[in-house]
Design an enzyme around this catalytic site. Structure first.
Site, PDB file in Angstrom:
ATOM      1  N   SER A 123      89.931 -36.562 -34.292  1.00 56.31           N
ATOM      2  CA  SER A 123      90.209 -36.114 -35.641  1.00 56.31           C
ATOM      3  C   SER A 123      88.981 -35.573 -36.385  1.00 56.31           C
ATOM      4  O   SER A 123      89.137 -34.898 -37.409  1.00 56.31           O
ATOM      5  CB  SER A 123      90.794 -37.273 -36.442  1.00 56.31           C
ATOM      6  OG  SER A 123      89.852 -38.312 -36.604  1.00 56.31           O
ATOM      7  N   LYS A 171      82.472 -36.870 -43.127  1.00 53.68           N
ATOM      8  CA  LYS A 171      83.893 -36.658 -42.832  1.00 53.68           C
ATOM      9  C   LYS A 171      84.702 -37.072 -44.056  1.00 53.68           C
ATOM     10  O   LYS A 171      84.358 -38.058 -44.721  1.00 53.68           O
ATOM     11  CB  LYS A 171      84.276 -37.493 -41.605  1.00 53.68           C
ATOM     12  CG  LYS A 171      85.716 -37.301 -41.138  1.00 53.68           C
ATOM     13  CD  LYS A 171      85.989 -38.153 -39.891  1.00 53.68           C
ATOM     14  CE  LYS A 171      87.430 -38.005 -39.420  1.00 53.68           C
ATOM     15  NZ  LYS A 171      87.712 -38.839 -38.232  1.00 53.68           N
ATOM     16  N   SER A 221      88.020 -40.098 -31.698  1.00 53.42           N
ATOM     17  CA  SER A 221      87.889 -39.062 -32.734  1.00 53.42           C
ATOM     18  C   SER A 221      86.470 -38.583 -33.014  1.00 53.42           C
ATOM     19  O   SER A 221      86.286 -37.618 -33.760  1.00 53.42           O
ATOM     20  CB  SER A 221      88.502 -39.558 -34.039  1.00 53.42           C
ATOM     21  OG  SER A 221      89.895 -39.491 -33.985  1.00 53.42           O
TER      22      SER A 221
END
Lengths: 92, 484
Positions: free
Chosen positions: B151, B76, B175
């Site tokens: 997210s 990420k 997330s």
């Protein structure tokens, strides 16, 4: 609850155009009205939870462990000179 | 080849049926082909990855081994990678190339894994739909008109589309679990402190925790095992034994699973509720026992979370001042102008909203009424779990009240977006390990089952998830057009 959005923006060093300011004001006021439900709970005697494991700050020996990375770090900005960061003049 | 799990890929690499260079090349090719549709990757580190893959192949030929030697993965874009841009989905860090690796990146490198690129995300991990990314939203691989969740939407979409076998992710209020549920993949947020936060760009430090999104629980366990452990560079990381795989096969007979009535309420979509009932029937068929439990303070979770997370975010993001790295405005007239315009130009609307809310909650005269009160509410939420775990071994719950919603549906209603985190935020506040596993479909979109365990009981989560996945096939379903 209604916040003074321009004062808070100034504290946060954010510049908000008037149209954004009105929108943020409305949204944040709505959120604050929502979080006001916490006022209904009896929390007076509750210990605040600062850390999810109630952990203590771990200390380490006071030994230098970091190597000098001055050049690598200064390379992250285009605004440096002679090993210093450049900012607008502060002292007249 | 692309149908294989990490364990199987490792075996194929070991037997010489495929090389790491071939595997990595294949991943990169497919990422490039898919990105115009999915937008799940923000950068692809082709040259570096192929170099590392060749090195992994040579190491294997020399007889060296590593649990993930030659296995491709994605990080990420909130996780610092030396030499590869770490943008956090923000214009603020559009030009930021970290001078060091996050500890979890170093650990995965030591295990032999190869980073093929960085995944899209909500800006600074603030969002539940991936729509706050400066680089545009990610499309859900199951329906490109819907959000992938956030997210960690890029990581979840990339694994769902089988672009990579595994991706790292972070979870502050859901997330990892929410996008995993929306994309039909397996995601785990471990106990707070399990994985070092060193080099993970900070959002809300008392909540942030890195984890993994994979196709199945066994793969997630293999990878998380390599990322976990005490790190001298993160004083909140914790020393605790790490073994997620040796007991993953054991029977779950006699396991007591708590069903919180506050999670199975009117907010929950009835089709999701039906899917979860079937999933729970499967667990009981394997010998688990369901026990009704009460988590009475659940309703305080969202207000508490958004105050605490925003307060911590306003403090953490004060570092972005245009001086040392990140976006800098043109021609500042004085220092205050440099700070203010750099921040105003660099941050998007959601990040500004949270900074404003957090600055207010921490400001003089309001601290006790907001931040302190939120921390007291947090204690109550955590106490609920502590009491529940006196009677049960684990908790089962929905991950989300609804399936993946259409792009744009909640973009202009922050409170509605925040409320979509209602089932994931409580475990985050309590620092508990929690997992999302695929458990069926509603409206042809994936549904996730959430499992929550006491602190440091990740092995129990993996065990239940693995046993469930041995007897169900939901995790094997893949979206049309997915290559594997």
């Amino acid at each position: 609850m209604s916040i003074n959005i321009s004062q808070v923006a100034q504290l946060a060093r954010l510049e908000l155009p008037a149209v954004d300011q009105a929108e943020f004001q409305l949204e944040i006021d709505t959120i604050l009205d929502f979080v006001a439900q916490l006022d209904d709970a009896d929390l007076d005697s509750v210990t605040p939870m600062l850390h999810p494991l109630d952990g203590q700050q771990r200390l380490r020996l006071d030994h230098v462990t970091e190597t000098n990375q001055r050049e690598a770090l200064l390379a992250l900005t285009q605004h440096s000179e002679d090993g210093y960061y450049l900012v607008p003049q502060v002292i007249e | 080849m692309q149908e294989l799990t990490i364990r199987e890929l490792a075996s194929h690499l070991q037997l010489g049926k495929i090389s790491s260079v071939e595997l990595v090349s294949d991943c990169i090719k497919t990422i490039k082909e898919s990105n115009s549709t999915l937008n799940s990757f923000l950068s692809v580190s082709e040259e570096r990855a192929l170099h590392e893959a060749a090195e992994a192949d040579r190491a294997r030929q020399r007889g060296e081994e590593g649990p993930l030697l030659g296995i491709p993965l994605a990080h990420k874009d909130v996780i610092c990678t030396e030499g590869i841009r770490t943008s956090c989905g923000s214009k603020m860090l559009d030009n930021f190339i970290a001078p060091y690796d996050a500890s979890l990146v170093s650990m995965l490198k030591r295990a032999g894994a190869i980073c093929v690129g960085k995944t899209n995300m909500d800006e600074f991990a603030m969002g539940s739909s991936n729509e706050t990314s400066f680089y545009g939203s990610v499309a859900n691989p199951w329906d490109n008109t819907r959000v992938p969740g956030g997210s960690s939407g890029g990581s979840a979409a990339a694994v769902a589309a089988r672009l990579v076998p595994v991706a790292t992710a972070t979870d502050t209020g859901g997330s990892i679990r929410q996008p995993a549920a929306f994309c039909g993949v397996t995601g785990i947020k471990p106990t707070y402190g399990r994985v070092s936060r060193y080099g993970v760009v900070a959002f809300a430090s008392s909540l942030d925790q890195a984890g993994v999104i994979a196709v199945n629980a066994e793969d997630a366990a293999l990878v998380l095992e390599q990322m976990s452990g005490l790190d001298p560079l993160d004083s909140t990381s914790v020393e605790h034994s790490v073994d997620y795989t040796s007991a993953i096969e054991r029977s779950i007979k006699g396991l007591k699973i708590g069903i919180p009535k506050q999670y199975f309420n009117a907010q929950l979509d009835t089709q999701i509720s039906d899917c979860l009932s079937v999933a729970l029937d499967e667990l009981t068929a394997q010998g688990a026992q369901l026990v009704d439990i009460d988590l009475p303070n659940t309703k305080m979770s969202i207000p508490s979370y958004y105050l605490i997370a925003s307060a911590e975010c306003s403090s953490n993001l004060s570092r972005y001042d245009g001086v040392r790295y990140g976006h800098r405005c043109a021609d500042p007239v004085n220092l205050d102008d440099l700070y203010t315009r750099s921040r105003s130009e660099g941050f998007g609307a959601e990040v500004k909203r949270r900074i404003l809310l957090g600055t207010f909650a921490l400001s003089s005269g309001y601290y006790d009424d907001y931040y302190l009160k939120a921390q007291k509410a947090r204690r109550q939420v955590a106490n609920d779990f502590q009491n529940a775990f006196k009677c049960v071994d684990m908790i089962a719950a929905p991950v989300t009240p609804e399936v993946a919603f259409p792009l744009g549906a909640k973009k202009n209603d922050p409170l509605a977006m925040y409320l979509s985190d209602v089932f994931t935020v409580p475990a985050s506040l309590a620092g508990l390990p929690a997992m999302s596993i695929p458990a069926g479909f509603s409206q042809s979109l994936p549904v996730g089952l959430q499992l929550i365990a006491p602190h440091f009981q990740e092995a129990a989560l993996f065990n239940v998830a693995h046993r469930y996945q041995l007897s169900t096939g939901w995790h094997l379903q893949k979206p049309t057009g997915a290559r594997r």
